[in-house]
Enzyme design. Structure first.
Site, PDB file in Angstrom:
ATOM      1  CG  ASP A  84     -30.018   9.309  -7.227  1.00 34.42           C
ATOM      2  OD1 ASP A  84     -31.221   9.123  -6.966  1.00 34.42           O
ATOM      3  OD2 ASP A  84     -29.502  10.438  -7.325  1.00 34.42           O
ATOM      4  CD  GLU A 184     -33.394  18.699  -7.627  1.00 32.54           C
ATOM      5  OE1 GLU A 184     -33.419  17.465  -7.563  1.00 32.54           O
ATOM      6  OE2 GLU A 184     -32.441  19.356  -8.094  1.00 32.54           O
TER       7      GLU A 184
HETATM    8  O1  KIV Z   1     -28.406  13.277  -7.230  1.00 33.08           O
HETATM    9  C1  KIV Z   1     -28.639  13.941  -6.217  1.00 33.08           C
HETATM   10  O2  KIV Z   1     -27.730  14.376  -5.501  1.00 33.08           O
HETATM   11  C2  KIV Z   1     -30.028  14.179  -5.862  1.00 33.08           C
HETATM   12  C3  KIV Z   1     -30.304  15.182  -4.786  1.00 33.08           C
HETATM   13  C4  KIV Z   1     -29.998  16.529  -5.272  1.00 33.08           C
HETATM   14  C5  KIV Z   1     -31.671  15.066  -4.243  1.00 33.08           C
HETATM   15  O3  KIV Z   1     -30.895  13.617  -6.450  1.00 33.08           O
END
Ligand code: KIV
Length: 264
Positions: A84, A184
């Site tokens: 991320d 989401e």
């Molecule tokens: O940060 C995370 O775990 C996410 C998922 C919930 C898709 O973005």
């Protein structure tokens, strides 16, 4: 088992095979997830709330993401490791976005990155990252990095206006070159419509059964999940608590260590 790549994600959608993803933040769980044949492991910035106990994901830095991504990538042989991009790592400029995505790949060992929000805001950053050879996963619907603007973690896409906007955003992310999109917390009929309108796979979390794949936070299936879409497959939380209680009791009453636990 073959190495999963973004191209495999696309092939699985074309064959109608469901994609399965979980988050992981450390070596131990990532290794087990990989061993059971998960398609993708997301090092989610959710670790800010789950591991660090923060109120939201905003305090998570690129350094923290690089650290956890390297723990996960060191454990994984087959799954696609997606990291991320945390808050403010891609919002400031496309150049910074590429530099930070590059750190997640070079220092963390990620094989793709995910970022939240629409192409209308981050299209230049997304293109720059993709042009440098880093696959990008989009993320729309409930986007936790916008929690201050949204005012909480609420289902998105209930109004006609929001539904139309989300459909447009999904199409734009596909056109920008994203290899998949996380949807989401949106109504299941909207997720179905978006999924059918795209060539790239959709990965749902709280978006119903018709997405091309599903992702959950790993702790949400291990007894820590609170949201409606979480399902406890094993109550590790309760079992861990029992083990800790037993250890405390055994040390206090002298049952641990036994003879076999001691060196002579
Ligand atoms: O940060 C995370 O775990 C996410 C998922 C919930 C898709 O973005």
């Amino acid at each position: 088992m073959n190495k999963i790549t973004p191209a495999v994600f696309l092939e699985k959608k074309q064959r109608g095979e469901k994609l399965v993803l979980l988050t992981a933040y450390d070596y131990l769980l990532a290794k087990i997830e990989d061993e059971v044949g998960i398609d993708g492991i997301l090092v989610g910035d959710s670790l800010g709330m789950i591991l660090m106990g923060k109120e939201n994901t905003l305090p998570v830095s690129v350094d923290i993401m690089v650290h956890h991504t390297s723990c996960v990538s060191g454990a994984v042989k087959n799954a696609l490791v997606i990291s991320d991009m945390p808050f403010l790592s891609y919002q400031i400029s496309a150049e910074e976005a590429l530099r930070n995505a590059g750190r997640l790949v070079v220092e963390g060992g990620a094989q793709a990155v995910k970022l939240e929000g629409p192409g209308s805001k981050f299209g230049t950053a997304i293109r720059k990252i993709i042009d440098a050879g880093i696959p990008v996963m989009g993320h729309i619907g409930l986007t936790p990095q916008f929690v201050l603007e949204i005012g909480g973690y609420k289902v998105q896409g209930r109004s006609e206006e929001c539904r139309e906007r989300l459909k447009r955003e999904a199409k734009e992310l596909e056109e920008l070159g994203c290899f998949a999109i996380v949807l989401e917390c949106i109504p299941k009929d909207l997720a179905k419509e978006i999924t059918e309108s795209l060539n790239i796979p959709t990965i749902g979390i709280g978006a119903g059964p018709d997405c091309d794949g599903q992702i959950l936070v790993c702790y949400d299936i291990l007894g820590w999940g609170k949201s409606r879409f979480a399902k406890t497959y094993f109550d590790a939380k309760a079992e861990i608590k029992k083990a800790f209680e037993q250890f405390v009791e055994e040390v206090r009453n002298g049952k641990y260590p036994e003879e076999k636990h001691s060196y002579t």
